[in-house]
Design an enzyme around this catalytic site. Structure first.
Site, short mmCIF file in Angstrom:
data_model
loop_
_atom_site.label_atom_id
_atom_site.label_comp_id
_atom_site.label_asym_id
_atom_site.label_seq_id
_atom_site.Cartn_x
_atom_site.Cartn_y
_atom_site.Cartn_z
N ARG A 111 -6.85 -43.27 40.73
CA ARG A 111 -7.28 -44.09 39.58
C ARG A 111 -6.12 -44.98 39.20
O ARG A 111 -5.03 -44.52 38.87
CB ARG A 111 -7.68 -43.23 38.38
CG ARG A 111 -7.75 -44.08 37.12
CD ARG A 111 -8.42 -43.43 35.96
NE ARG A 111 -9.84 -43.32 36.18
CZ ARG A 111 -10.72 -43.17 35.19
NH1 ARG A 111 -10.33 -43.15 33.94
NH2 ARG A 111 -12.01 -43.06 35.45
N HIS A 138 -15.68 -49.01 40.08
CA HIS A 138 -15.69 -47.61 39.63
C HIS A 138 -16.82 -46.88 40.36
O HIS A 138 -17.79 -46.43 39.76
CB HIS A 138 -15.88 -47.56 38.11
CG HIS A 138 -15.59 -46.21 37.51
ND1 HIS A 138 -15.03 -45.17 38.23
CD2 HIS A 138 -15.78 -45.74 36.25
CE1 HIS A 138 -14.90 -44.12 37.43
NE2 HIS A 138 -15.35 -44.43 36.23
N GLN A 141 -18.44 -43.26 39.50
CA GLN A 141 -19.27 -43.24 38.29
C GLN A 141 -20.75 -43.45 38.63
O GLN A 141 -21.65 -42.82 38.05
CB GLN A 141 -18.79 -44.36 37.35
CG GLN A 141 -19.63 -44.52 36.09
CD GLN A 141 -19.52 -43.34 35.16
OE1 GLN A 141 -18.44 -42.87 34.87
NE2 GLN A 141 -20.65 -42.85 34.66
N ASP A 234 -20.91 -50.35 28.64
CA ASP A 234 -19.55 -49.82 28.83
C ASP A 234 -18.71 -50.42 27.71
O ASP A 234 -19.16 -51.32 26.97
CB ASP A 234 -19.05 -50.27 30.23
CG ASP A 234 -17.66 -49.73 30.57
OD1 ASP A 234 -17.16 -48.82 29.86
OD2 ASP A 234 -17.06 -50.23 31.55
N CYS A 277 -20.99 -44.95 30.62
CA CYS A 277 -20.06 -44.16 31.43
C CYS A 277 -19.11 -43.34 30.57
O CYS A 277 -18.59 -42.32 31.03
CB CYS A 277 -19.28 -45.08 32.37
SG CYS A 277 -18.38 -46.38 31.51
N ARG A 316 -20.80 -36.33 36.66
CA ARG A 316 -19.59 -36.78 37.34
C ARG A 316 -19.03 -35.66 38.22
O ARG A 316 -18.56 -35.88 39.32
CB ARG A 316 -18.51 -37.21 36.33
CG ARG A 316 -18.85 -38.41 35.46
CD ARG A 316 -19.06 -39.66 36.24
NE ARG A 316 -17.98 -39.94 37.18
CZ ARG A 316 -16.76 -40.39 36.84
NH1 ARG A 316 -16.47 -40.67 35.59
NH2 ARG A 316 -15.85 -40.62 37.77
N1 NVA Z 1 -14.53 -50.32 32.20
C1 NVA Z 1 -13.86 -49.15 31.68
C2 NVA Z 1 -14.41 -47.91 32.30
C3 NVA Z 1 -13.85 -46.64 31.77
C4 NVA Z 1 -14.44 -45.42 32.44
C5 NVA Z 1 -12.37 -49.25 31.91
O1 NVA Z 1 -11.97 -49.67 33.00
O2 NVA Z 1 -11.60 -48.93 31.01
N1 CP Z 2 -16.36 -42.55 32.83
C1 CP Z 2 -15.09 -42.27 33.14
O1 CP Z 2 -14.58 -42.63 34.19
O2 CP Z 2 -14.44 -41.57 32.19
P1 CP Z 2 -12.90 -41.23 32.17
O3 CP Z 2 -12.16 -42.52 31.94
O4 CP Z 2 -12.73 -40.27 31.02
O5 CP Z 2 -12.52 -40.63 33.48
#
Ligand code: NVA
Ligand code: CP
Length: 334
Positions: A111, A138, A141, A234, A277, A316
Site C-alpha cells: 500500500r 485500489h 477493494q 468514497d 469503501c 475485504r
Molecule cells: N480514495 C481513498 C480510499 C481509501 C480506502 C484514499 O486513497 O484515501
Molecule cells: N477501504 C480501505 O482500504 O480501508 P483502509 O484504508 O482502512 O485499509
C-alpha cells in the site's frame, strides 16, 4: 471442496486487468466459499508456513487487518512494515528492497503512493505482489464490493452501480474496471474537473462492451443515479491530497449521497444498496467534519437499511484471503 483456477497460482495483482474476467469471477466465488468455511468454524492451513510482507506507506484499518487475519486464519505469517521500519525507497531503492524481500517472503502486499513502486516490487521480487492501494488503483477493494453486491442481490446480473464523488480517484478507477469485467453497468457522477482519465475510461469501456454493458459519466448526480441499484461513494480527499480539502468540499458538496439522491434512483422500494469503501465522513465525530457536518454521505443513509458497508468491510478479509490462497497454496481442498 474449495476450487479455484490453476492459472491463479503465483499471480500478482497490480490492477484488475492483471486477471481475466473469468479469473476475477472465480476469485469472488472462492472468497464466498472461504467465507462460508470460516463461518462454519474452520481455521485451515491453506497458507501454512507462508510468509507475507505487508509494506504500508499509507494508513489502513481494513486492508492491514484483513490481510493479517486472513493469513493467520490459514496458518501463515504476515509482517507489517511501514516506512520508518524499512529502508524502502529512501536509503535503498525499491528494486533492491524487492530483491531482498523476494528472497525471504512468499508474497508482498503493498500500500503506497506510486503505482510504479508496486510494479517494480513485482518485477524484481520474483514473488506475487498484490496492490493494496496506490494513488491510481485500489483493486483488492473491488472484489469485496462485488462480493457484497452478489450476496445482497443474489447475482451480478442486471445491476447498475452509480459511483458519486471524486470520479478519478483510485477506488473509482478500479470500480469502473471491476464492473466492466463482471458485466455490471457503471455510472460515474462527478464534476467535469474530476472526470475519469480518458485512457482509463477508454480501456474500461472496451471491456464493458465486450461484456454487454456500458459506462456512462454524468456531471448531474440526480440524472446519473436514475435506475441505479448501488450508490457508491468514497472520501472526497484521498490520502496524499490533504492540501486539496477545502477545494474538494466546495466542488463535491452537490455530490453528497443523502436520502433525496437515494430516492432519485427510482429504486427506493426495490433493489437498492449503499456502499462505501470506508473510512467515511458521515457525521460530526471527526476532525474534518466537525464544522460542516457529514461530507460524502449523510448519517441517515450510512445507518439505513440500504447500507451494506460493514458487510463490504468484512468481505475485504475473505476476498484478500482468496487472492492469497489462490496464488500461494500448494494444494487444493480443506
Ligand atoms: N480514495 C481513498 C480510499 C481509501 C480506502 C484514499 O486513497 O484515501
Ligand atoms: N477501504 C480501505 O482500504 O480501508 P483502509 O484504508 O482502512 O485499509
Amino acid at each position: 471442496m474449495l476450487t479455484w483456477m490453476d492459472s491463479l497460482r503465483g499471480r500478482s495483482m497490480m490492477r484488475l486487468t492483471s486477471f481475466t474476467d473469468a479469473e476475477m469471477m472465480n476469485l469472488i466465488d472462492l472468497a464466498a466459499q472461504l467465507k462460508a468455511r470460516r463461518a462454519a468454524g474452520v481455521r485451515g492451513d491453506l497458507l501454512h508456513r507462508k510468509n507475507v510482507a505487508l509494506i504500508f506507506e499509507k494508513s489502513s484499518t481494513r486492508t492491514r487487518n484483513s490481510t493479517l487475519v486472513a493469513i493467520r486464519d490459514e496458518g501463515g505469517n504476515g509482517e507489517y512494515l511501514t516506512r520508518p521500519d524499512i529502508h524502502f525507497g529512501k536509503k535503498e531503492s525499491v528494486k533492491d528492497t524487492a530483491r531482498v524481500l523476494g528472497r525471504i517472503y512468499d508474497g508482498i502486499l503493498f500500500r503506497g503512493f506510486r503505482q510504479q513502486d508496486c510494479e517494480d516490487l513485482a518485477k524484481y521480487s520474483g514473488v506475487p505482489v498484490w496492490n493494496g492501494l496506490t494513488d491510481d488503483y485500489h483493486p483488492t477493494q473491488i472484489f469485496a464490493d462485488l462480493l457484497t453486491v452478489k450476496e445482497t442481490f443474489g447475482s451480478l446480473d442486471d445491476v447498475t452501480v452509480a459511483y458519486v464523488g471524486d470520479g478519478r480517484n483510485n477506488v473509482a478507477n478500479s470500480l469502473m474496471m471491476g464492473c466492466a469485467k463482471c458485466g455490471v453497468r457503471y455510472v460515474c457522477c462527478t464534476p467535469k474537473e474530476l472526470w475519469p482519465d480518458e485512457s482509463i475510461l477508454a480501456e474500461a469501456e472496451e471491456v464493458a462492451k465486450r461484456n454487454g454493458v456500458d459506462i456512462r459519466v454524468f456531471d448531474d448526480p440526480v440524472k446519473g443515479v436514475k435506475g441505479a441499484n448501488v450508490l457508491y461513494t468514497d472520501v472526497w480527499v484521498s490520502m496524499g491530497e490533504e492540501d486539496k480539502t477545502a477545494e474538494r468540499i466546495k466542488t463535491l458538496s452537490p455530490y453528497q449521497i443523502n436520502m433525496d439522491l437515494m430516492r432519485a434512483t427510482g429504486n427506493i422500494d426495490g433493489r437498492l444498496m449503499f456502499l462505501h469503501c470506508l473510512p467515511a465522513f458521515h457525521d460530526r465525530n471527526t476532525e474534518a467534519t466537525k464544522d460542516c457536518g457529514a461530507l460524502e454521505v449523510t448519517d441517515e443513509v450510512f445507518e439505513s437499511k440500504y447500507s451494506k458497508v460493514f458487510d463490504e468491510s468484512e468481505n475485504r478479509m475473505h476476498t484478500i484471503k482468496a487472492l492469497l490462497v489462490s496464488a500461494l497454496c500448494d494444494r487444493k481442498g480443506v
